[in-house]
Design a protein around this motif. Structure first.
Motif, mmCIF file in Angstrom:
data_model
loop_
_atom_site.group_PDB
_atom_site.id
_atom_site.type_symbol
_atom_site.label_atom_id
_atom_site.label_comp_id
_atom_site.label_asym_id
_atom_site.label_seq_id
_atom_site.Cartn_x
_atom_site.Cartn_y
_atom_site.Cartn_z
ATOM 1 N N MET A 263 0.834 -1.214 0.000
ATOM 2 C CA MET A 263 0.000 0.000 0.000
ATOM 3 C C MET A 263 0.862 1.255 0.000
ATOM 4 N N LYS A 264 0.381 2.237 -0.677
ATOM 5 C CA LYS A 264 1.083 3.521 -0.767
ATOM 6 C C LYS A 264 0.708 4.369 0.440
ATOM 7 N N ARG A 265 1.698 4.787 1.211
ATOM 8 C CA ARG A 265 1.435 5.697 2.343
ATOM 9 C C ARG A 265 1.104 7.080 1.787
ATOM 10 N N THR A 266 0.222 7.781 2.471
ATOM 11 C CA THR A 266 -0.233 9.078 1.945
ATOM 12 C C THR A 266 -0.186 10.152 3.029
ATOM 13 N N LEU A 267 -0.345 11.393 2.577
ATOM 14 C CA LEU A 267 -0.281 12.553 3.477
ATOM 15 C C LEU A 267 -1.557 13.376 3.370
ATOM 16 N N GLY A 268 -1.800 14.174 4.371
ATOM 17 C CA GLY A 268 -2.983 15.030 4.325
ATOM 18 C C GLY A 268 -2.868 16.184 5.294
ATOM 19 N N THR A 269 -3.953 16.930 5.402
ATOM 20 C CA THR A 269 -3.960 18.045 6.347
ATOM 21 C C THR A 269 -5.383 18.312 6.816
ATOM 22 N N ASP B 188 -0.060 20.555 -4.686
ATOM 23 C CA ASP B 188 1.354 20.785 -5.002
ATOM 24 C C ASP B 188 2.286 20.160 -3.982
ATOM 25 N N LEU B 189 1.876 20.269 -2.766
ATOM 26 C CA LEU B 189 2.725 19.764 -1.679
ATOM 27 C C LEU B 189 2.737 18.237 -1.656
ATOM 28 N N GLY B 190 1.821 17.631 -2.397
ATOM 29 C CA GLY B 190 1.794 16.162 -2.436
ATOM 30 C C GLY B 190 0.810 15.558 -1.452
ATOM 31 N N LEU B 191 -0.146 16.365 -0.995
ATOM 32 C CA LEU B 191 -1.130 15.841 -0.048
ATOM 33 C C LEU B 191 -2.229 15.086 -0.789
ATOM 34 N N THR B 192 -2.756 14.089 -0.123
ATOM 35 C CA THR B 192 -3.848 13.302 -0.683
ATOM 36 C C THR B 192 -5.163 13.630 0.016
ATOM 37 N N TRP B 193 -5.075 13.900 1.319
ATOM 38 C CA TRP B 193 -6.268 14.005 2.149
ATOM 39 C C TRP B 193 -6.462 15.410 2.700
ATOM 40 N N VAL B 194 -7.708 15.794 2.821
ATOM 41 C CA VAL B 194 -7.999 17.028 3.547
ATOM 42 C C VAL B 194 -9.221 16.774 4.432
ATOM 43 N N ARG B 195 -9.009 16.976 5.716
ATOM 44 C CA ARG B 195 -10.121 16.767 6.657
ATOM 45 C C ARG B 195 -10.829 18.093 6.875
ATOM 46 N N ILE B 196 -12.135 18.099 6.771
ATOM 47 C CA ILE B 196 -12.903 19.331 6.952
ATOM 48 C C ILE B 196 -14.182 19.058 7.749
ATOM 49 N N GLY B 197 -14.772 20.124 8.195
ATOM 50 C CA GLY B 197 -16.147 20.057 8.703
ATOM 51 C C GLY B 197 -16.287 19.831 10.195
ATOM 52 N N GLU B 198 -15.254 19.414 10.861
ATOM 53 C CA GLU B 198 -15.451 18.863 12.197
ATOM 54 C C GLU B 198 -15.949 19.845 13.253
ATOM 55 N N PHE B 199 -15.746 21.143 13.070
ATOM 56 C CA PHE B 199 -16.228 22.085 14.092
ATOM 57 C C PHE B 199 -17.218 23.094 13.506
ATOM 58 N N ALA B 200 -17.825 22.780 12.389
ATOM 59 C CA ALA B 200 -18.524 23.801 11.602
ATOM 60 C C ALA B 200 -20.030 23.864 11.812
ATOM 61 N N CYS C 59 -1.714 13.064 8.541
ATOM 62 C CA CYS C 59 -2.268 14.373 8.196
ATOM 63 C C CYS C 59 -1.755 15.408 9.194
ATOM 64 N N TYR C 60 -1.444 16.567 8.704
ATOM 65 C CA TYR C 60 -0.864 17.610 9.557
ATOM 66 C C TYR C 60 -1.952 18.540 10.055
ATOM 67 N N PHE C 61 -1.863 18.851 11.343
ATOM 68 C CA PHE C 61 -2.811 19.790 11.918
ATOM 69 C C PHE C 61 -2.073 21.092 12.171
ATOM 70 N N ARG C 62 -2.356 22.085 11.458
ATOM 71 C CA ARG C 62 -3.398 22.290 10.505
ATOM 72 C C ARG C 62 -2.834 22.956 9.274
ATOM 73 N N TRP C 63 -3.598 23.137 8.250
ATOM 74 C CA TRP C 63 -3.065 23.713 7.016
ATOM 75 C C TRP C 63 -2.494 25.097 7.281
ATOM 76 N N ARG C 64 -3.329 26.009 7.738
ATOM 77 C CA ARG C 64 -2.843 27.370 8.006
ATOM 78 C C ARG C 64 -3.163 27.735 9.448
ATOM 79 N N GLN C 65 -2.180 28.288 10.122
ATOM 80 C CA GLN C 65 -2.367 28.774 11.489
ATOM 81 C C GLN C 65 -3.482 29.812 11.519
ATOM 82 N N ALA C 66 -4.466 29.598 12.396
ATOM 83 C CA ALA C 66 -5.556 30.570 12.514
ATOM 84 C C ALA C 66 -5.069 31.742 13.350
#
Ligand SMILES: [Zn+2]
Ligand SMILES: [Zn+2]
Ligand SMILES: [Zn+2]
Lengths: 631, 631, 631
Positions: C1-7, C28-40, C351-358
């Motif tokens: 399996m191919k290991r993947t990255l996300g944010t 561009d950065l090579g990310l596969t995953w983006v997690r969204i929605g969890e506090f919205a 996956c890295y927390f988080r994409w951009r510092q709030a």
């Protein structure tokens, strides 16, 4: 008198078919006493009014058949759950305002009239039924008053009762305002019903307010106990006891003691060392398996006084307990050692807590004489050894000690209300003096502050006694004994104010405490000749003879005839010097003992105890760890 | 101007027959001022509307007869018990949700309208009656705002007022949501009435929420004080003061200071050392009898600024106090020493708290100039010495210092709301910089952040100023002074967000804080050349000139012309290097002083103080402990 | 399996116009995953029933256009403010009885039926709308169950639910009374509705009571999660995950894990080191910028088990965080290092927390891959490096490890309910054993206690397992592996009582724990041959073979065939001896590693990690700080 042994037993924890065997094993072991009943309310009265005494009748009979004598405890420390439906407001409330709920024990407020009536009711039922039972040897009221910080309650019931208590004491709000100095921060009251309990104030409450609440709270315990005692006496001639707990100072033990025939206490040397002593880690480590060398002795001497000479150890630690920060096992031999130490101090009986380790509920990790699987636990053999000792040995005589140490619960409260410096604690001070005396090989009687007959004492000490009764000094002076007062002697009026003229105001001793300061523990003030004053230091003025001065030239120890005043908290070195000097003046022989050794003179017999983990050579004899000599 | 002395007196604590003698003894001692009235509400109005001013009239007259001038305090820090019946909801509520009850003092919530009206009512009655009295010298509003942690209240009154305050500030919930970033965790509000106070949340509340609550709470103090000030001004021309307390940062002293004529503060050097300084035990032990060498000076300089040049010490510690963890006695001579230190910093008057030690209530163990038995306490003779000094000595001139240190209460709140690392405290940082300056022999002016005229300052420091006003940098730049900013300069918007572009955004200084980290105290990062960065460290990027780098090669100190940016919390060694460098650039002469010595230049006079417990040789003169020189 | 990255990305935090650019930069950065929605939630449903899914539709589309796969989080950790109006009693209540209010997150009680229904409602809406969206890659339920101490709630809802749970479990109050041993202190109940939650009792509650509350509380989490999982499954085939948090033991992760397809966890090595490890300061200082050498690995191995082989790091620390006592920056290279460590242990994705510092709200000081000003933060380049690594490198194989370590959440609760000695903590013990194994170069599988197939394991450890399932020992014995049990093995019945016969009751091993003691940390008992027993010590009796004895001659390690029993808490030295001995017997090769080195065998590949701040020479290769090798 023949010293005896016993144990604490909970027949309701076990199936009835093993009671007889248990009783037989107790008798075999050489036990005389078995205490029962103290937590059994939910079995005696599973529902309000549904009385179920049959099982207790059978337990009495089964135990009696082997010749055991029963100590019957009233079950009032553990009201059943249904009690809360009858008295929803009976719970104590903590200083943060939270009700202290059902689910463990001691969940009642001493000020709740309804609960006190229930306690009297169940006590009367027990007294009527068992008061004349031939196997009944003694009574115990409730269990460990004050344990789990249960004396001070901030409930509505306490608030109402406190207001009544204040109204009785002061008669008018104006008198209270004057006594407390309520003008200070516009704290004046126009009505007793305006007065709250002294918790949750913005900054500290008036210390006079806090002090009266402490007195009131102690009185409530005495009143609660008196109600049970009176009820029992109406139906029984058996002596009445209560089992006090170590270092509980929130209520006046002498006051409840006056109501009782026998004082008992619950001795857990290892648990106490870990959780209620200020000592350094090195000390706690050294004595981790033996307990502090003076803590048990102090309480033995205290309860001998509380019980007017008659006292027991009602619960003796028989192995590891479950409630201290760390719960190590005693050194082999310590159960026997502790038992003999109690006898050396005059205990009539020592009972082990508990017969068999309960496999369930809160104390399942607390050792017993039997393991949960009915096998003998480690302590069992040591108890057998004590029983054999008793058969072989002469009885212990008790005599007055040459040294009297005055202990005043009221002083404990006032120091607590106003320590003035971190670490300034009355019990700690008195205990350090007690330890200092013991390290000089002295035997000690602990006396209440209302003692007036000091006949036969050569040396009297009243450290930290800030509210002495007015006739104490004359009574001591007339005795001719060498006496030591201070620090803080006479520094508070009954109303918790600084008296004018200033303290110590000891007749014949020309001195005043011109200034008080409290010191960081890292800034002791050396005393010329050795040792130092620490934590608490008074600046003394006046013409009295100065026996010692500190490095700043200030007087530390004053003398007028046989009366001495010590203006500070002595470190162990200086304390030893002061005590040696006074003992010398009193003609009392002192002897500097090795660190781990303590001795106790009981009539003609000298007991020598090695409290250390290593053997000690003493007077040419090698005493092993957990070892003791009788001479 | 002639420096003067005074004392705090409570005629209501004593029988009227000794007032005249007290007044005579005060005058004899050389006192000018006597502060009275501040806690006397229950005597002025024992029951609602039952006004009893007769005794105060007589006190005024008795004191006036000896020529004493009176500072009259409004008694609003101690509302009587009956006030609670009129306003049961007036109590402050702590962060745990518990009402902070009657029984001590400061038991009111600043947001309670009803109580504020009562405070105005009693103030008006006093102002009308005594506002033109010939003996009236000054007013004091309330007592020690913020003492006992009383600024932040979580009461219902505070909740309502906070919602109104927010509605005023933001006008719409949407605007508030945007400003606070409430989208973050779905914290968005639809109505101001949905907003709670920021306590008892599951994890930390939104820092913007917490910050606005801090601003609001400070505003409530200012509003409370303003109401009294306005009331007094309507009836009196006497100057109005308030007595601030040490290291209270919960409200903006400059804001209340703008309402007053004179700032005063209550100086308890030994108590403060023990209970509100982060220093190590060795430091606390060394200065246990003298107080921290810089803490009093800092507050002297702070309140000179709060009072726009007019300031007093309203309560000077005269001996041991009662409220710190340990309460030692001052070294002989310290009362005089502290008094002269205050004069050296420009105090108009120093008043001793208190005239006679009260034998009752909360502060009975707090020394006075007299003992409870009316005899002179130790401090009395020292005050007499000061009075003699004043007669003999030239007056102290005050001049602008060469160094300005900006202190911003808002920054204290924001650091507190978001320390980002344990130990990161704004007051601590500013105080360490202040201490660093003093160790280099510098005299300092402390300025509020809205200062715009920096004329005559050679060196300006604004450590930790995270929310600078937009026009501050230009005003400093134009002054030509060497200036130091950072760490954290400009790191928050007014809405408590990180600004973009990133901080510090100092015009002309090409740098951004690319990253912030906080460090364990045991992992300081060395700076090349000596010293280290500790606790707080910024990773700086940009083209600005780098003056210092750390061991990792990261820039630490940047420069653009006269403006410098420091990207971290300096340890004392590195701080000394930075300050020496900037002082050199500014042409300010520095001098590394012995550890215990501090100096203060007052016009042409140089004061030299030995804060240590040992004599120090300084410039060929031996200065004893508690000694000082005037040159 | 191919290991993947996300944010982790929060489109609702940013203006819509930058979404596309963000998506492009992620791709561009090579990310596969983006997690969204969890506090919205407040943006999805700003008012009750006012559904606003348009923006989320657009976010899906924008992200999908660059090929990113979406992990959609249900927003149930952050109910909006209006939810409280619908369910005012939905808040959790802390052990002190205070409601845990709105204003941050996780402000709900797991037992509140009304809120659970709302959570299902919003989950259903999301599942219906996005369950078949082509860009949807996975689901996440809620966020970090248990974070901020949110499992145990003392609310009215919890009380009612607990009573029902008890009624289900015990069927009659009598059965419960017998099971709990409520006779002990008259704690017997007549009705389930009499039972309170076990907080605010006078002294400790019945441990059986506390234990059942812990089980109940864990069940409530599982029930809450199950409701979401079932709802999602009805509308979506995408795998379902939850992101667990480090060292949260209040609920059984295996139980929720059985409901999920993938386990994920949130890995914050530096924050965890500071705030949830018992290690000494020197250790914390050494690893301040790298994190503990074993803590992440432990959780990787744990969640591989919780996820039945499928697991991710859902939130990887990308720089300094904001919530630990100190928040330093990672050593350069650590982001890459941590990522590869996760892959070495079998993570499918990091996956890295988080994409951009709030720049706003609670986590504004928490680093992201981008800075608040959109520039790349330090971590960004390291992620790019990992992406390049992944392109170049072979995939990581995962295989069973030779060593199995059993981890039981129930044991964590029972140790917590009854530690018997300060410092006795189950997680700590298991983690120390895990660390001991790792220091010997071993790779480990962590298994739940219901494991029955131990095929291919050579060495099995079950430290501290006090309530083993009855068929565990036979399953282990049959496997032929060398196995280690104890201390405390089998020491509690299911009803939290001491079993009779006494533990450990391992068939074939003739031994009983005759006595238990807990030790001060400063009194370890040496074991003959090296090392010591500390904290927890059992006195073992019986005829089993003794492999090691302590200095008192008591047995420490017993053996019967392949089964071993360890009667105490081993210090690291003795632990290493025991593990080496058992590994030897099992034919597992051990290798004592340098302090900072850890290795992980993944199929044929050996990963070697240097966790220290200094370079280490290993097998002839120099590994720099933050460096690792793949062989
Ligand atoms: Zn007991
Ligand atoms: Zn004051
Ligand atoms: Zn998270």
């Amino acid at each position: 008198m023949k010293r005896t042994l016993g144990t604490c037993y909970y027949p309701e924890h076990w199936t009835e078919d093993i009671w007889a065997e248990d009783a037989a094993r107790m008798a075999d072991l050489g036990l005389t006493w078995v205490r029962i009943g103290e937590f059994a309310w939910s079995r005696l009265e599973p529902a309000p009014g549904d009385l179920q005494f049959g099982w207790l009748d059978r337990a009495f009979d089964t135990l009696a058949q082997t010749g055991l004598k029963i100590v019957l405890g009233t079950p009032t420390a553990t009201p059943p759950r249904w009690m809360l439906e009858r008295h929803p407001d009976m719970l104590a409330v903590d200083a943060q305002g939270r009700a202290r709920g059902f689910g463990s024990r001691r969940h009642y407020c001493f000020s709740h009239d309804g609960y006190r009536a229930e306690a009297v009711r169940i006590t009367a039922l027990l007294a009527e039924r068992y008061g004349r039972h031939p196997a009944l040897g003694a009574w115990q009221t409730d269990n460990e008053y004050g344990c789990h910080d249960t004396v001070l309650s901030y409930s509505e019931a306490a608030r109402r009762a406190f207001r009544d208590w204040l109204a009785q004491r002061y008669q008018s709000p104006d008198a209270l305002n004057r006594a407390w100095g309520n003008v200070f921060w516009s704290m004046e009251y126009r009505d007793f019903d305006e007065i709250e309990l002294p918790n949750l104030t913005v900054t500290e409450p008036n210390p006079a307010h806090a002090m009266d609440f402490r007195r009131f709270s102690s009185d409530q315990v005495a009143r609660f106990n008196a109600a049970q005692v009176e009820t029992i006496r109406a139906h029984s001639d058996a002596p009445i006891s209560h089992n006090y707990m170590g270092r509980i100072t929130e209520f006046d033990h002498f006051a409840t003691g006056r109501q009782l025939d026998i004082a008992t206490w619950d001795s857990y040397p290892l648990g106490f060392l870990e959780d209620r002593l200020e000592e350094a880690d090195a000390h706690k480590r050294r004595y981790a398996r033996q307990g502090d060398p003076d803590f048990q002795a102090f309480h033995h001497d205290l309860y001998r006084s509380v019980g007017h000479g008659r006292w027991w150890v009602m619960e003796q630690q028989p192995g590891p307990v479950n409630w201290a920060p760390h719960n190590p096992a005693p050194l082999p031999g310590m159960i026997r050692f502790w038992t003999w130490e109690a006898f050396a101090h005059g205990a009539e009986a020592v009972c082990y807590f508990r017969w068999r380790q309960a496999p369930f509920a809160q104390e399942q990790m607390h050792a017993g004489l039997l393991r949960p699987d009915h096998a003998e636990a480690v302590g069992h053999a040591e108890v057998a050894a004590v029983a054999a000792d008793l058969t072989a040995a002469q009885d212990v005589e008790t005599t007055k000690a040459p040294v009297a140490l005055i202990f005043d619960y009221q002083a404990a409260w006032s120091w607590d209300v106003q320590p003035q410096g971190r670490g300034c604690d009355y019990f700690r001070l008195v205990f350090e003096v007690y330890r200092g005396l013991r390290k000089l090989g002295l035997s000690i009687d602990i006396l209440p502050p209302d003692t007036r007959d000091f006949t036969d004492y050569d040396l009297i000490l009243a450290p930290g006694l800030d509210m002495p009764p007015p006739d104490l000094i004359p009574a001591i002076a007339v005795s001719g004994a060498q006496a030591l007062f201070g620090p803080r002697f006479g520094s508070k009026t009954d109303a918790f104010a600084i008296p004018v003229p200033l303290p110590p105001a000891i007749s014949g001793l020309d001195a005043v405490v011109a200034r008080v300061e409290t010191l960081r523990p890292d800034m002791p003030v050396p005393v010329t000749g050795g040792g130092a004053i620490t934590l608490w230091r008074e600046h003394l003025e006046g013409g009295a003879q100065v026996l010692d001065r500190d490095a700043d030239g200030l007087p530390v120890l004053l003398r007028a005839g046989s009366l001495h005043y010590l203006g500070g908290w002595p470190d162990p070195t200086y304390l030893a010097r002061v005590l040696t000097r006074l003992a010398g003046a009193a003609g009392v022989l002192v002897r500097e003992l090795p660190d781990d050794i303590r001795i106790r003179q009981s009539g003609p017999t000298l007991f020598i105890f090695n409290h250390g983990p290593d053997p000690v050579e003493f007077d040419g004899t090698r005493i092993p760890p957990a070892g003791f000599l009788r001479r």
